[in-house]
Scaffold this active site. Structure first.
Site, mmCIF file in Angstrom:
data_model
loop_
_atom_site.group_PDB
_atom_site.id
_atom_site.type_symbol
_atom_site.label_atom_id
_atom_site.label_comp_id
_atom_site.label_asym_id
_atom_site.label_seq_id
_atom_site.Cartn_x
_atom_site.Cartn_y
_atom_site.Cartn_z
ATOM 1 N N GLU A 33 15.425 54.070 78.670
ATOM 2 C CA GLU A 33 15.319 53.757 77.243
ATOM 3 C C GLU A 33 13.923 54.112 76.720
ATOM 4 O OE1 GLU A 33 16.400 53.428 74.499
ATOM 5 O OE2 GLU A 33 17.207 51.479 73.984
ATOM 6 N N ASP A 73 12.903 46.565 71.727
ATOM 7 C CA ASP A 73 12.380 45.866 70.567
ATOM 8 C C ASP A 73 12.967 44.446 70.586
ATOM 9 O OD1 ASP A 73 11.139 45.596 68.081
ATOM 10 O OD2 ASP A 73 12.795 46.500 66.985
ATOM 11 N N LYS A 123 8.107 46.075 73.202
ATOM 12 C CA LYS A 123 7.485 45.267 72.141
ATOM 13 C C LYS A 123 7.879 43.811 72.387
ATOM 14 C CE LYS A 123 7.624 48.330 68.085
ATOM 15 N NZ LYS A 123 8.429 48.573 66.861
ATOM 16 N N GLY A 141 16.776 58.601 71.580
ATOM 17 C CA GLY A 141 15.357 58.347 71.851
ATOM 18 C C GLY A 141 14.919 58.512 73.296
ATOM 19 N N PHE A 169 5.482 49.941 64.013
ATOM 20 C CA PHE A 169 6.479 50.990 64.177
ATOM 21 C C PHE A 169 5.829 52.255 64.729
ATOM 22 C CE2 PHE A 169 9.779 54.005 63.016
ATOM 23 C CZ PHE A 169 10.889 53.289 63.445
HETATM 24 P P1 IMP Z 1 16.548 46.725 69.841
HETATM 25 O O1 IMP Z 1 18.003 46.527 69.962
HETATM 26 O O2 IMP Z 1 15.991 45.950 68.690
HETATM 27 O O3 IMP Z 1 15.794 46.430 71.126
HETATM 28 O O4 IMP Z 1 16.330 48.223 69.412
HETATM 29 C C1 IMP Z 1 15.974 49.224 70.275
HETATM 30 C C2 IMP Z 1 16.074 50.565 69.587
HETATM 31 O O5 IMP Z 1 15.474 50.495 68.279
HETATM 32 C C3 IMP Z 1 15.291 51.604 70.341
HETATM 33 O O6 IMP Z 1 16.097 52.266 71.263
HETATM 34 C C4 IMP Z 1 14.822 52.520 69.233
HETATM 35 O O7 IMP Z 1 15.782 53.505 68.990
HETATM 36 C C5 IMP Z 1 14.702 51.626 68.006
HETATM 37 N N1 IMP Z 1 13.302 51.215 67.763
HETATM 38 C C6 IMP Z 1 12.766 49.998 67.936
HETATM 39 N N2 IMP Z 1 11.463 49.978 67.635
HETATM 40 C C7 IMP Z 1 11.137 51.230 67.262
HETATM 41 C C8 IMP Z 1 9.916 51.869 66.851
HETATM 42 O O8 IMP Z 1 8.811 51.292 66.767
HETATM 43 N N3 IMP Z 1 10.011 53.197 66.559
HETATM 44 C C9 IMP Z 1 11.180 53.897 66.634
HETATM 45 N N4 IMP Z 1 12.333 53.350 67.030
HETATM 46 C C10 IMP Z 1 12.321 52.024 67.339
#
Ligand code: IMP
Ligand code: MG
Length: 178
Positions: free
Chosen positions: A98, A102, A130, A43, A151
């Site tokens: 990054e 999330d 987020k 990403g 999303f």
């Molecule tokens: P975390 O460990 O929950 O912070 O996840 C982060 C990863 O989840 C990011 O690097 C994205 O690859 C994916 N991700 C989280 N939210 C979204 C979204 O709204 N769209 C697409 N990918 C997301």
């Protein structure tokens, strides 16, 4: 606009302007340092390539692939290293690049790992944040935009590996993932 997109949140020009602002801040902050930009695959790739072109300093790039998501839109809480860095980060100034933060689970694991490898400093630049979804408190130095808990896809962000190539960031139509 792509037929699967509900609404565009950040268009090409908005993204480009914000990336330039972030790069300017980073250029100021990293003068005289040994900067390594560590891109989290996949990403972060589009953001990384735009960002480094605007950073007016000597720097290196490296890539790491960690995974916490399958073909779903909610975090599993599991983090696996799929590809590790090529170079040593010992005593270097690391900037993790990054796409979105999330829950923070992915990044907190990466930071923990890089700390254990004796990096001199570790900061994070994430194009999107987020905050409502955060499970682990993270100190994120540079953030492009804060967004609500919907999303999003495009500009590197995928749903089931698709839509990464969209030059804008938008909401995916809900019927596609509900
Ligand atoms: P975390 O460990 O929950 O912070 O996840 C982060 C990863 O989840 C990011 O690097 C994205 O690859 C994916 N991700 C989280 N939210 C979204 C979204 O709204 N769209 C697409 N990918 C997301
Ligand atoms: Mg992802």
């Amino acid at each position: 606009m792509h037929k699967d997109i509900e609404k565009i949140l950040f268009d090409r020009e908005t993204i480009s302007n914000r990336v330039k602002e972030l790069a300017k801040e980073i250029t100021e902050d990293y003068k005289g340092k040994d900067l390594v930009c560590i891109c989290l695959l996949k990403g972060g790739v589009l953001f990384l390539t735009d960002l480094i072109k605007e950073i007016d300093l000597d720097l290196e790039i490296d890539f790491m692939d960690v995974s916490s998501y399958g073909a779903s839109t909610t975090s599993s809480g599991e983090v696996r290293i799929l590809k590790d860095l090529d170079a040593s980060v010992n005593d270097r100034d690391l900037l993790i690049v990054e796409d979105i933060i999330d829950t923070g689970v992915t990044l907190s694991k990466v930071v923990e790992l890089l700390k254990s490898r004796q990096a001199k400093s570790i900061e994070i630049v994430s194009f999107l944040n987020k905050p409502d979804r955060r499970k682990i408190d993270m100190d994120v130095k540079y953030i492009g935009y804060e967004i609500p808990d919907y999303f999003v896809v495009g500009y590197g962000l995928d749903f089931d590996e698709k839509y990464r190539n969209l030059p804008y960031i938008g909401y995916l139509k809900e019927e596609l993932y509900k």
